[in-house]
Design an enzyme around this catalytic site. Sequence first.
Site, PDB file in Angstrom:
ATOM      1  N   SER A  50      37.594  39.068  34.918  1.00  0.00           N
ATOM      2  CA  SER A  50      36.619  37.987  34.833  1.00  0.00           C
ATOM      3  C   SER A  50      36.849  37.131  33.594  1.00  0.00           C
ATOM      4  O   SER A  50      37.885  36.513  33.450  1.00  0.00           O
ATOM      5  CB  SER A  50      35.193  38.557  34.874  1.00  0.00           C
ATOM      6  OG  SER A  50      34.231  37.537  34.993  1.00  0.00           O
ATOM      7  N   ASP A  83      35.507  30.137  34.825  1.00  0.00           N
ATOM      8  CA  ASP A  83      36.219  31.225  34.162  1.00  0.00           C
ATOM      9  C   ASP A  83      37.445  31.635  34.992  1.00  0.00           C
ATOM     10  O   ASP A  83      37.667  31.109  36.088  1.00  0.00           O
ATOM     11  CB  ASP A  83      35.276  32.398  33.892  1.00  0.00           C
ATOM     12  CG  ASP A  83      34.831  33.117  35.145  1.00  0.00           C
ATOM     13  OD1 ASP A  83      34.915  32.533  36.234  1.00  0.00           O
ATOM     14  OD2 ASP A  83      34.366  34.273  35.037  1.00  0.00           O
ATOM     15  N   ASP A  99      38.428  33.937  37.021  1.00  0.00           N
ATOM     16  CA  ASP A  99      38.331  34.291  38.442  1.00  0.00           C
ATOM     17  C   ASP A  99      37.348  33.402  39.184  1.00  0.00           C
ATOM     18  O   ASP A  99      37.001  33.673  40.336  1.00  0.00           O
ATOM     19  CB  ASP A  99      37.986  35.766  38.624  1.00  0.00           C
ATOM     20  CG  ASP A  99      36.603  36.133  38.128  1.00  0.00           C
ATOM     21  OD1 ASP A  99      36.162  35.549  37.118  1.00  0.00           O
ATOM     22  OD2 ASP A  99      35.957  37.004  38.738  1.00  0.00           O
ATOM     23  N   ASP A 113      34.143  32.673  39.142  1.00  0.00           N
ATOM     24  CA  ASP A 113      32.813  33.036  39.634  1.00  0.00           C
ATOM     25  C   ASP A 113      31.717  32.561  38.688  1.00  0.00           C
ATOM     26  O   ASP A 113      30.545  32.566  39.051  1.00  0.00           O
ATOM     27  CB  ASP A 113      32.692  34.536  39.918  1.00  0.00           C
ATOM     28  CG  ASP A 113      32.882  35.412  38.688  1.00  0.00           C
ATOM     29  OD1 ASP A 113      33.228  34.887  37.610  1.00  0.00           O
ATOM     30  OD2 ASP A 113      32.691  36.641  38.805  1.00  0.00           O
TER      31      ASP A 113
END
Length: 544
Positions: free
Chosen positions: A140, A290, A292, A294
């Site tokens: 993440s 960010d 990834d 999300d």
Amino acid sequence: MTDVESKYIEWSNKAIEYADELKAMSEETQKDAFYKDLEFGTAGLRGVLGAGTNRLNIYTIGGVTQGLADHIKSRKVSGASVAISFDSRNGSYEFARHAAAVLAHNGIKAYITEKLKPTPYLSFMVRHLHCDAGVMITASHNPAKFNGYKVYGPDGCQVTDKAAAEIFECIQKVKIFDVVADKFDDALSRGTIEYVDVTREYLDAVYARSVGKSRNVSVVYTPLNGTGTEIVPQMFRERGFCDVTVVPEQALPDGDFPTTPYPNPEKAQALELGIALAKKKNADIVIGTDPDADRIGVAVKLASGEYRLITGNEMGVLLIDYIFSHAKDLPENPVVVKTIVTTDLAVRVARDHGAQVTEVLTGFKYIGEVIKKLEQRGEGDRFVFGYEESYGYLSGTYVRDKDAVVASMLVAEMTADYLAEGKTLGDVLDGIYGKYGEYFHRTVSFAYEGASGAEKMRKVLASLRKDPPAEIDGSPVVESIDYMTQTERDLPKSDVLSYKAEDGSKLIVRPSGTEPLIKVYITAAKGGERRIDAILTEAEKFMK
């Protein structure tokens, strides 16, 4: 011989790929790398890259994948499948392919993306392909030294506490050096591994959540060297946003994140390059996702020409107010879901629009569980919006995780629509504060690194339970909740402590589920940032 020493010797003999790293380890590094196994929970695995049982590497990835395979096989004899994707982090591509190869060896079909894709895309894949599980290789928004392994259930939601415990039981029985993987290319030829691309279907589902009319807005976008670069610019083009500039230094995938050591849109530093470019172009808004994709961070241009960072709490409130005031065909008895650490202002705004508000524990899987319960009653369309203060938002039920792609679309639409009305997002937010009163929030993290850190965290939380604060900056505490023992709320047990003062100020303490941190969430009902600083000073005393 200690357990650390015996593990180190075993790895030195068997983990040939990491021979040089193992030889170079100091005694302290050896201890940290081998004093425990990486812990598997509802957030999967997350750890520092490198050799060792407490590190993320090809062997720990293989071990957890074999445990997942054993869990799936215990529940389904044949025909099982798993969706796999990965982000831009170092090792992600190799780890994803290795996970697919381990699953293929176990007779489980692996659907894998050929290129990096966002976490919400993986959630969509699981649901769209009717898979038994999903695996997302990502850490993440963590610094570059980390990577991770998220596991999703067949509903596209991160696995529940019960499922995580069952998978963990299987993982514990695995000997990581005995894990066998097929050759990736051979499995690809046989069809036990298959490349898939569901971009069109995913984006169509995102577009179904569109609210706005105007597209007259200038956007600067940064994917922070992550997966957003694969899909967010395409979304902007297809939705008719013509004035979009991508920050060039952060446009391409790069697991070292050279321009931002902490690629987290919650941090002001992550948007610095975006804001600098926006000033040159006189852009209306800066949007950052960010690695990834999300989470989303936003800075909006004010009438003065300066740029204002919008917090996660504020953006959620803005989106709730915007969706309910601008969207057509809203359902009857709509539902908004927020986490217990998210601002109470969201409750007031949502209820003013006639929505039912449900509070859940921190973690988007709990928002996903609310959606699942609604669907089981045939009321899935009642879910309109869910969010957590850590910059994660979801509109609709096509995925079961926070989605910065749909959030980017909605934020751009919202900005354009309000500009057409002669207002900036700053003006709208000030209007909300003028109506309901201003809420001041700050989240502070206290780090507890290394082998001794876990014990320190345990002691801090135990001390708080034994001797909780009687007041918050002079205001008596009138409500104390230990979510490990509370029975009044229909919530699972969780290691969270909450204290509410007479004047409405609030202090919530919880260990991070993914990092060696204790997070403290501060709300000041009055007094602004000065009050926040005073409460933080008190919090620092008992956290130390």
